[in-house]
Motif scaffolding. Structure first.
Motif, PDB file in Angstrom:
ATOM      1  N   UNK A  91      47.195  32.395  43.845  1.00 59.85           N
ATOM      2  CA  UNK A  91      47.267  32.840  42.314  1.00 59.85           C
ATOM      3  C   UNK A  91      46.858  31.856  41.374  1.00 59.85           C
ATOM      4  N   UNK A  92      47.145  30.640  41.666  1.00 59.24           N
ATOM      5  CA  UNK A  92      46.497  29.645  40.817  1.00 59.24           C
ATOM      6  C   UNK A  92      44.956  29.602  40.950  1.00 59.24           C
ATOM      7  N   UNK A  93      44.382  29.772  42.124  1.00 58.27           N
ATOM      8  CA  UNK A  93      43.015  29.543  42.224  1.00 58.27           C
ATOM      9  C   UNK A  93      42.235  30.677  41.620  1.00 58.27           C
ATOM     10  N   UNK A  94      43.023  31.833  41.624  1.00 56.80           N
ATOM     11  CA  UNK A  94      42.161  33.202  40.816  1.00 56.80           C
ATOM     12  C   UNK A  94      42.382  32.874  39.443  1.00 56.80           C
ATOM     13  N   UNK A  99      38.745  35.013  38.052  1.00 51.32           N
ATOM     14  CA  UNK A  99      38.117  36.082  38.681  1.00 51.32           C
ATOM     15  C   UNK A  99      39.082  37.195  38.481  1.00 51.32           C
ATOM     16  N   UNK A 100      38.529  38.321  37.984  1.00 49.92           N
ATOM     17  CA  UNK A 100      39.362  39.561  37.670  1.00 49.92           C
ATOM     18  C   UNK A 100      38.942  40.910  38.434  1.00 49.92           C
ATOM     19  N   UNK A 133      40.770  45.532  40.237  1.00 42.69           N
ATOM     20  CA  UNK A 133      41.077  44.833  39.012  1.00 42.69           C
ATOM     21  C   UNK A 133      42.168  43.747  39.582  1.00 42.69           C
ATOM     22  N   UNK A 134      41.996  42.611  39.500  1.00 43.85           N
ATOM     23  CA  UNK A 134      42.721  41.521  40.014  1.00 43.85           C
ATOM     24  C   UNK A 134      43.816  40.652  39.572  1.00 43.85           C
ATOM     25  N   UNK A 237      44.862  47.204  39.821  1.00 42.40           N
ATOM     26  CA  UNK A 237      45.526  46.108  40.747  1.00 42.40           C
ATOM     27  C   UNK A 237      46.376  46.563  41.931  1.00 42.40           C
ATOM     28  N   UNK A 238      47.369  47.470  41.579  1.00 39.92           N
ATOM     29  CA  UNK A 238      48.432  47.697  42.724  1.00 39.92           C
ATOM     30  C   UNK A 238      47.789  48.943  43.464  1.00 39.92           C
ATOM     31  N   UNK A 239      46.994  49.849  42.859  1.00 35.19           N
ATOM     32  CA  UNK A 239      46.580  50.773  43.516  1.00 35.19           C
ATOM     33  C   UNK A 239      45.404  50.242  44.748  1.00 35.19           C
TER      34      UNK A 239
END
Length: 347
Positions: A91-94, A99-100, A133-134, A237-239
């Motif tokens: 999570x921290x890297x993204x 990066x989205x 979507x991230x 994101x979740x989907x």
């Protein structure tokens, strides 16, 4: 011109598959003159053990200064339940690299139809791309948690939808020109915003792309009923998390599936399989998902489409030869597979 690739081998089978990808990239560098240079840095569980942090400052600085990041895998039972976990590093890297958008191509290679859980006639021809979507949605919304009540907020802005949709539309332009946007607009306000933004963008910016919409529950069914019908799939994101995991098994093995996480800066490229600690260090892991992730890196971050095409063709030829790692029913090892792909690339 030197292009710096930061390699984050991580945990479990991560170092093995990343080494395999590097073998193939070195062959690509020799053939196409890419000017690649590589740096290894600690990340994930091994970084917790060495530095007390899954994403140490030295690794962070290296990633920010790279042309692209290659990531093996993170996690393992020895870090489960700890206050600091390897996944926190992801999570921290993204977040650090912004990066989205997560791109996951799902391709059923010719000759592997029998390995898909679907009947061969239904599985044949699967070649789709999920754009997820991230960094928004319910995973990143405000939350409250109590003993008898909990709330997770799903929030999106028009800007967040636009930037990921633009990547999906452009991807569709480079493929067969069809985009399916997945939402739950019959129930969710955030999905109705999502749909309005996507419709407007298609009309104003991408009239050459054929756009259709599908509710997420129907999409989960259609991915099994008619997966070969889809080209590019765009979703939140979740989907996207759920649908991409569902789709990953269609190609016969999760070991074949690559991914790219893109934004406005440095891209992150990783196979979607986990760290597989049960086979770590045994040379049994399939490196092809990591190798195909490296091909995505060449295409999206280094403007080296010819080299990416070469790697993908070499992987396809390798699979067509009948060579298989254990997950595909064979006995070929990790290093042996990487060397074979590199040899085909260089020939």
């Amino acid at each position: 011109m030197s292009r710096k690739i930061v390699c984050l081998p991580g945990d479990g089978i991560g170092p093995e598959v990343l080494e395999g990808a590097r073998t193939v990239l070195e062959a690509a560098d020799k053939r196409f003159g890419l000017g690649l240079s590589f740096e290894n840095h600690d990340f994930g569980g091994i970084a917790i053990d060495k530095h007390g942090d899954p994403f140490p400052e030295g690794t962070r600085a290296a990633c920010e200064g790279a042309d692209a990041v290659l990531l093996g895998a993170v996690g393992g039972p020895q870090w489960e339940g700890g206050e600091v976990r390897p996944e926190q590093g992801l999570l921290a890297l993204r977040k650090t690299l912004g990066t989205f958008a997560n791109l996951r191509p799902i391709t059923l290679f010719e000759g592997l139809e029998h390995l898909s859980p679907l009947k061969e006639d239904r599985a044949a021809g699967i070649d789709l791309l999920i754009v997820r979507e991230l960094t928004g949605g319910i995973y990143f919304g405000k939350r409250k948690e109590g003993e008898t009540h909990a709330t997770d907020e799903c929030a999106y802005s028009a800007e967040e939808v636009e930037r990921v949709a633009r990547i999906a539309f452009k991807a569709a332009q480079g493929r067969s020109g069809r985009l399916t946007s997945v939402d739950k607009a019959n129930v969710l306000a955030s999905s109705r915003l999502w749909r309005r933004v996507v419709v407007r963008m298609q009309a104003e910016e991408f009239p050459d792309v054929t756009l259709d919409h599908m509710l997420v529950d129907a999409m989960a069914m259609k991915l099994i009923e008619a997966p070969a019908w889809f080209d590019v799939i765009l979703t939140e994101n979740m989907f996207g998390d759920i649908l991409s995991d569902e789709a990953s098994v269609l190609a016969g093995s999760i070991g074949l599936a690559p991914s790219a996480s893109l934004g406005d800066g440095v891209g992150i490229y990783e196979p979607i399989h986990g760290s597989a600690p049960d086979i770590a260090g045994q040379g049994k892991a399939n490196p092809l998902g990591m190798i195909l992730s490296a091909a995505m890196m060449l295409r999206h971050s280094l403007d080296a489409a010819d080299a990416a095409d070469g790697i993908e063709a070499a992987v396809q030829a390798h699979l067509a030869s009948g060579a298989r790692t254990a997950d595909l029913g064979g006995t070929a090892g990790t290093g042996e597979t990487a060397e074979a792909v590199a040899e085909r690339l260089g020939s």
